[in-house]
Design an enzyme around this catalytic site. Sequence first.
Site, PDB file in Angstrom:
ATOM      1  N   PRO A   2       0.818  -1.209   0.000  1.00  0.00           N
ATOM      2  CG  PRO A   2      -0.868  -1.594   1.551  1.00  0.00           C
ATOM      3  CD  PRO A   2       0.459  -2.125   1.090  1.00  0.00           C
ATOM      4  CD  GLU A   3       3.647   2.736  -3.942  1.00  0.00           C
ATOM      5  OE1 GLU A   3       3.932   3.896  -4.296  1.00  0.00           O
ATOM      6  OE2 GLU A   3       3.953   1.730  -4.617  1.00  0.00           O
ATOM      7  CE  LYS A  58       5.028   3.912   1.228  1.00  0.00           C
ATOM      8  NZ  LYS A  58       6.081   2.891   1.024  1.00  0.00           N
ATOM      9  NE  ARG A 255      12.383   1.409  -1.924  1.00  0.00           N
ATOM     10  CZ  ARG A 255      11.247   1.379  -1.231  1.00  0.00           C
ATOM     11  NH1 ARG A 255      10.147   0.935  -1.793  1.00  0.00           N
ATOM     12  NH2 ARG A 255      11.226   1.785   0.025  1.00  0.00           N
TER      13      ARG A 255
END
Length: 266
Positions: A2-3, A58, A255
């Site tokens: 979730p962002e 967040k 990432r």
Amino acid sequence: MPELPDVEGFRRVLRRAAGRTIDRVDVTDPGVLRGADPAELRHALVGAAFAAPRRHGKWLVGPVRAERRHRADEPSVVFHFGMTGSLIWTSGDTERHRHDRVVVAAGSRELRYRDLRKLQGIRLLPDDDGVTQLLHGIGPDAAGVDGAELDERLGRRSRRLKSALTDQGVVAGIGNLLADEILWQARIHPSRETLDLTATDRRRLHDRLQGVLRRSMRVGRVPGWPSWLTGHRDDPDGVCPRCGTRLRRTRIGGRTTVWCPRCQPT
């Protein structure tokens, strides 16, 4: 993961529960509680109600109120959704999911915190000062940052742009998908050094950051639209939706990073 747009969607879920007197709190897995136990959570919530929630990057803050308004000395429930967390507002008759870890019942409805991996979870803070301390050191919410502030925060030291954008101490709420989408739309390579950006680059970056966030927040997630990079980044042979060039991928700051070598030259 979730962002910011996902957390905005969860804020709207929690807003639907706000103002309803809480009758019961079921903690089916205390492993999602951070710094509180089930009894403390029940004591804080039963008989009270959530006030209007707010998002910071967040993080989702659910102030608790006993009367008409939340007071600064009253507690807040703070959610962080980690990799797999979510909030669901549903009928109490709906069968529970096996990953519904905390359920807050208000009348015939239930607010359910669902999480597979339990990497983050739910915190109970005693007052507004506790919330301030928890969020200390986190950058401004990315959806509200203006161009001058973004320039200042990115320009504090030289580092690769993708790493800077996903650093929650720089701006809060941007994760892997958003960073790649913003940089693709801005036509900036993710490995560019922050101090090497031109004035035109910086203006375009801020414009696309705000544009991507606005559109994503409307749908409450980072969308995989065909016209966006996110609609193609997971394709085994993905191509750029703008120019048709084969997408490239590498790792930046640990990432997975996807970009178009034609639209985003080094």
